[in-house]
Structures are given as structure tokens and as C-alpha cells.
Design an enzyme around this catalytic site. Structure first.
Site, short mmCIF file in Angstrom:
data_model
loop_
_atom_site.label_atom_id
_atom_site.label_comp_id
_atom_site.label_asym_id
_atom_site.label_seq_id
_atom_site.Cartn_x
_atom_site.Cartn_y
_atom_site.Cartn_z
N GLU A 80 0.81 -1.22 0.00
CA GLU A 80 0.00 0.00 0.00
C GLU A 80 0.85 1.28 0.00
OE1 GLU A 80 -0.26 -2.52 2.16
OE2 GLU A 80 -2.08 -3.49 1.43
N HIS A 115 -14.53 -1.19 1.97
CA HIS A 115 -14.50 -1.98 3.21
C HIS A 115 -14.19 -1.16 4.45
CE1 HIS A 115 -14.57 -4.95 0.09
NE2 HIS A 115 -14.66 -5.94 0.95
#
Lengths: 325, 277
Positions: free
Chosen positions: A67, A118
Site C-alpha cells: 500500500e 471496506h
């Protein structure tokens, strides 16, 4: 407030996925604007960026489970003149890569759009490691960051289009589960503008994301009991529609904030900041308590932690009592 | 390829000038990173005064090469090169780290002409460089992306994420350079957290690796030229350097990592540098 001015409360009748709407709209606007590129960190089937990837494989970059590198790469693409959308789960995007977001995106005002799916506890069964109840606080504190929480799929479409037009860092929070549909298909989204869905003068619920539909349900139930409240969707957490919040405080005199996020640092805190400085008003913040959740079905978790219409109804009654103190 | 001796002597002169500029600016600022600025001087000189295609009069020139200083604490060296190239007045180097200055303590793209990528937090520059390289590839631009990293910086996990990405995407428009001066704030890199063998690691990540003396222009330029013709993978130049290079009492001294010279030290350093003819 007279009954004539009260909008009819229309309760949503169907549900739609925000992340699927995101995938579709990305692929659609990607057709019109070749500057749009998309990055993902091995979750493209979940975040739905795979829809874009399938259509524009040259402009899609899977960065693997990395990420921090994804955020940095997105920043580089933006400096090169692209409009990058980077997606993964909210906790990994805002938590794992927070400092990269600060250094490579917010500080230099890089034109990167972070769209995380999410978020919240409705991730459900995956458990607390995957729930994200801190992202709004983490993103809101960054100077120059625009923070958006769409309340339904159509607002998601509008927000994505608005983010493309806006030059600068944007964080958009999406969820795993389908949300009740509140807005029309071609809903025009304006960054920084709250939307008053229901008018009533006894109290106001200021809600964001999934809690907007819960707030509508609460308003409906309260109306039947003769309590008329306002419901406002604050989908832009930052910059906050302060004027609307101040005028609500003036009209209603009692506020409940509602979010699927820690009650620390998110919408409730933002509302508290405005009210305490501009117009001190009784406030009850409904959000996740200061703790981690656990595995369970999304609906079970929402009920356990009181992120429900029934609990909002209770909070409204409580806050109205505070008003009379 | 033989590098012309007069080019080397010209670059040596420029490097000496940049060292003088860096030391003056740091002494005037009263703080900053001396050792790692001095170790990077030849690398930055070779790039800005020989290898890179760039135009200070037209910084946004489409075909330009771009530079990312991932080891952002080396900013004084970069600023000196930018000033001597004409991106801003040389006198402005005296504003380094001062309030209202365009020359921030670490590179900031929104204030400094010629700085396109901000840095300062280690480990992030290569990812950004990769993004630029991907953007260039999509646009069919021929400009190369140069990124200068520190050896201590190799301890950051994100560097290896980015090393993997550049290898995976076969970014042959990337040329990374490690200023391998062997020291970090707390001591010798090999004692704090060993990063070697760097060459084997980067090769394993899919890079073409070159090793040079980072203070030798002939070697630096040869490696940079060789990197330009590598196809299908990114290039890394491991430049063996000396921290504090050029000032005898600063060389290989860990305490000069994050310390600016005092006025007395500046005087001694200038005497050494200006005494060279």
C-alpha cells in the site's frame, strides 16, 4: 415548525453496492478522460477497480500487497499529469500508508484520489483487523485533504465525478455491504455541501454514510410519535458544511451525529468542534465506542454497537431532554 | 567511451563550487545535513551539469529528464546545483531553512523552482519516481527519471516495495543511484542495520546494477551513459562515496550527518576548498 413544511419522508426500498457503482463509474469516466489511471493493492476484485482494469489494462497498475508503494506511485503518476485513483481496503489505505499520504499527497497537494472500500464494521466476518473505524480521523487531520463519505451508490457516482473535476487530494470512503438507495441515478454531487433530506424543528440528526438511511428510518418512526426532526446527510466530512450545521443548531437546538466510525475524530467530533465554537448546542454522538469490534454478520455488529435506527431514535429523545435543561 | 579531460576538469571545478555553496548555506542556516550533502556532490554535478536534459529557462520542458532526491536531507547539494544552473539566484542559497524562504529544510515542490518532487521522509522517493516513469511511458515521453537514495535509506521497507515494482514493470526509464557513504545518524550503516550486499539484492529484484566511485566523474558518467542504453529493466548505480567528502576534518565523521559547520569550521573548510587550484 408547521407540518406543511415537513418533507415527506421517503424510506429507501432497494439496496445497491457502492463499490460496484465505483467500478462502473470509473470505467465510464475512464472512457472520457484518458488522464484517469487506477492503482490497486491486490484487492481489485473487492474494490471493483477490476472493472476498469478489464477495460483499460494499460492504465491499470496492480501494485501487489504494498500500500505504501501504491500511494507513492500514485503521487508520481499525478505529478506526471495523470489523475490516479488508488484503491484498497480503508484500514490498509489510511492506516498502513498514512505517512505516505501525508508526505507524497497532502503536503505537496498532489492530485491523487484515494477511494477505499471496506470501511467501518460492516466488513463483518473478517473481524477487527479488517474493520476500519479510524479512517475519517486519520484523513480529516491532514491539511488539504478532502474527505467524502457517500451515503449510497448514486452519491458515490456523483462524488467520483466531482473528485475528477476537483484538483487536489481526495479521500472517498466506501463499504463492503450494499447500502439503501437514497438518491436518484444522476445525483449531482457538490463537494462541501450537506444535504437536508428531512425538515423538522425538534432535533436534527447529522449523519454520514450508512447511517443516513438509518437516520431516515429514525425520523420516520419519530414522526409517527409526533416528534419532527431534521435529517442531514453530511457526505463531505472535510471541508465541513459549517453554515448548515450552525443553522440546524439554531433551528433545532439539539443534535445527534451518526457515523459508522469511532465516535472520536470523525463526523461527531467535527460537528462538536463547530458547535462548541460557533453555537453551543446539546449533542449526542453516535458512533463506534472507543474499542475494537469482532467477527460477526454486519447487521449483528451494527445492532451490538447501536448503529441502528432504533438507537438513533433513543438518542434523539435523550438529546431533546438535554435541550430543556 | 573516453570522457574528455577538459570536461572532467570543468566538472571538478563545478563540484568544488557547489561544495563551497553548500557549506556557506549550511553555516548560515546554522543547521542541516552537511555530510550527506557533500558525499552527493559529484553525483548531482554529473547529473545536472552533464547527463540530464533540462532547461532552467523552461523548467516544464516536455522532454526533460527529472530528478528525485529521495534522500531529502541532501537538499543543500541539490539547491546549490539548481542555483548554479539558473533555476533561482545563487544568493538565495543564503535563505536556506530561514522563515519565508523558498528553500525549505527538505525539498518542497511548491516553493522551489526545479524541485518537482517533495521529500524528506526517507524511503518514499523511488515509489514516486516509478509513478513518474509509468506516466512517461503512457505518454510516450523519452525523458528519464533519476532518483538519488541514501544507503541508510535502504533500511526502509518501502524501498524494496518500489524496487520490486520497478523490476516488475520493467521501468527502463528509471535510473536510481545510491549515495553509498556508509554512515547514518547513529553510526556506520553496517553496525546499525547492515544493508549489504546491495548489488546482489538489487539484481535479485530485476535491476541492472553498476558500481562506481561516486567521486570520479569519468566512472559516474560512463555508468550513467550505460544505464541510458539498458532496455527492459531499471538501472541502479551504487556510487561508493565518502561522507563529508572534500573537507578533510568532515570526511567519514558521523557527527557531521546532521550538523552544520560553525563559522570557524566554515573558514577552515573554505581555506581547504579554495586553496585547491
Amino acid at each position: 415548525m408547521s407540518t406543511e413544511t415537513i418533507k415527506e419522508i421517503v424510506l429507501p426500498t432497494r439496496q445497491e453496492s457502492l463499490r460496484e457503482a465505483y467500478g462502473e463509474i470509473l470505467a465510464e469516466i475512464g472512457q472520457e478522460d484518458s488522464r484517469i489511471v487506477v492503482l490497486d493493492a491486490d484487492l481489485s476484485c473487492s474494490t471493483k477497480t477490476a472493472t476498469f482494469a478489464k477495460k483499460f489494462p494499460q492504465r491499470f497498475f496492480n501494485m501487489g500487497v504494498a500500500e505504501q508503494d501504491m500511494v507513492g506511485t500514485a503521487a508520481g503518476l499525478a505529478i506526471g499529469g495523470k489523475i490516479p485513483f488508488a484503491s484498497t481496503f480503508a484500514i490498509f489505505q489510511t492506516g498502513r500508508a498514512w505517512e505516505q499520504i501525508r508526505q507524497a499527497i497532502c503536503y505537496p497537494k498532489t492530485n491523487v484520489k484515494l477511494v477505499a472500500s471496506h470501511a467501518g464494521i460492516t466488513v463483518g466476518e473478517d473481524g477487527a483487523s479488517h474493520h476500519c473505524i479510524e479512517d475519517l480521523a486519520l484523513m480529516r487531520v491532514l491539511p488539504g485533504m478532502t474527505v467524502i463519505v457517500p451515503a449510497d451508490a448514486n452519491e458515490t457516482r456523483g462524488a467520483i465525478k466531482a473528485a475528477v473535476k476537483y484538483k487536489g487530494p481526495v479521500y472517498i470512503r466506501l463499504a463492503r455491504d450494499k447500502f439503501p438507495v437514497i438518491y436518484e441515478k444522476n445525483h449531482l454531487f457538490t463537494i462541501g455541501k450537506g444535504d437536508r433530506l428531512v425538515e423538522g424543528g425538534d432535533a436534527a440528526i447529522i449523519a454520514t454514510g450508512l447511517m443516513v438511511s438509518a437516520a431516515l428510518e429514525a425520523a420516520y418512526a419519530l414522526l409517527k410519535q409526533g416528534i419532527e426532526i431534521s435529517v442531514v446527510n453530511i457526505s463531505t466530512i472535510k471541508p465541513l458544511d459549517k453554515e448548515l450545521i450552525i443553522s440546524l443548531a439554531a433551528e433545532c437546538g439539539a443534535i445527534v451525529s451518526a457515523e459508522e466510525h469511532s465516535y472520536i475524530g470523525g463526523l461527531g467530533s467535527a460537528v462538536a468542534e463547530v458547535l462548541s465554537e460557533e453555537r453551543p448546542t446539546p449533542l449526542i454522538r453516535i458512533g463506534m465506542p472507543d474499542r475494537y469490534a469482532f467477527s460477526g454478520k454486519p447487521q449483528q455488529l451494527l445492532e451490538y454497537f447501536g448503529l441502528t435506527a432504533a438507537n438513533l431514535e433513543k438518542a434523539v429523545k435523550q438529546v431533546i431532554k438535554k435541550k430543556k435543561l | 567511451m573516453i570522457i574528455a579531460p577538459d570536461l572532467i576538469s570543468k566538472l571538478d571545478k563545478t563540484a568544488r563550487q557547489l561544495r563551497i555553496d553548500v557549506l556557506k548555506a549550511l553555516a548560515n542556516a546554522g543547521s542541516g545535513h552537511t555530510g550527506g550533502s557533500l558525499s552527493a556532490i559529484e553525483i548531482i554535478t554529473a547529473l545536472y551539469f552533464n547527463k540530464m536534459r533540462h532547461n532552467p529557462q523552461n523548467p516544464q520542458w516536455e522532454e526533460r529528464d527529472m530528478f528525485v532526491l529521495s534522500k531529502g536531507h541532501g537538499a543543500p547539494a541539490w539547491y546549490a546545483a539548481l542555483a548554479r544552473c539558473g533555476y533561482f539566484p545563487v544568493e538565495e542559497l543564503q535563505n536556506l531553512r530561514k522563515i519565508d524562504s523558498r528553500l525549505q529544510g527538505h525539498p518542497y515542490s511548491r516553493t522551489t523552482p526545479g524541485v518537482e518532487v517533495s521529500s524528506g521522509s526517507l524511503g518514499q522517493g523511488l515509489s514516486i519516481a516509478n509513478g513518474l516513469a509509468l506516466s512517461h511511458r503512457l505518454d510516450g515521453k523519452t525523458g528519464k527519471i533519476y532518483v538519488l537514495m541514501g544507503d541508510g535509506e535502504m533500511q526502509e521497507g518501502q524501498i524494496w516495495e518500489a524496487a520490486m515494482s520497478a523490476g516488475h514493470y520493467k521501468l527502463d526509464n528509471i535510473c536510481a543511484i545510491i549515495d553509498n557513504n556508509g554512515l547514518q545518524i547513529d553510526g556506520a550503516v553496517c553496525n546499525i542495520m547492515n544493508v549489504e550486499p546491495l548489488d546482489e539484492k538489487w539484481r535479485a529484484f530485476g535491476w541492472q546494477v553498476f558500481k562506481v566511485n561516486g567521486h570520479n566523474f569519468a566512472e559516474l558518467i560512463q555508468a550513467l551513459n550505460a544505464a541510458s542504453s539498458v532496455k527492459g529493466k531499471p538501472s541502479l548505480i551504487i556510487a561508493q562515496t565518502v561522507k563529508g567528502k572534500g573537507v578533510s576534518f568532515m570526511e567519514n565523521k558521523v557527527q557531521y550527518h546532521g550538523m552544520a559547520p560553525t563559522s570557524q569550521e566554515l573558514e577552515r573548510a573554505l581555506a581547504e576548498l579554495e586553496g585547491i587550484n
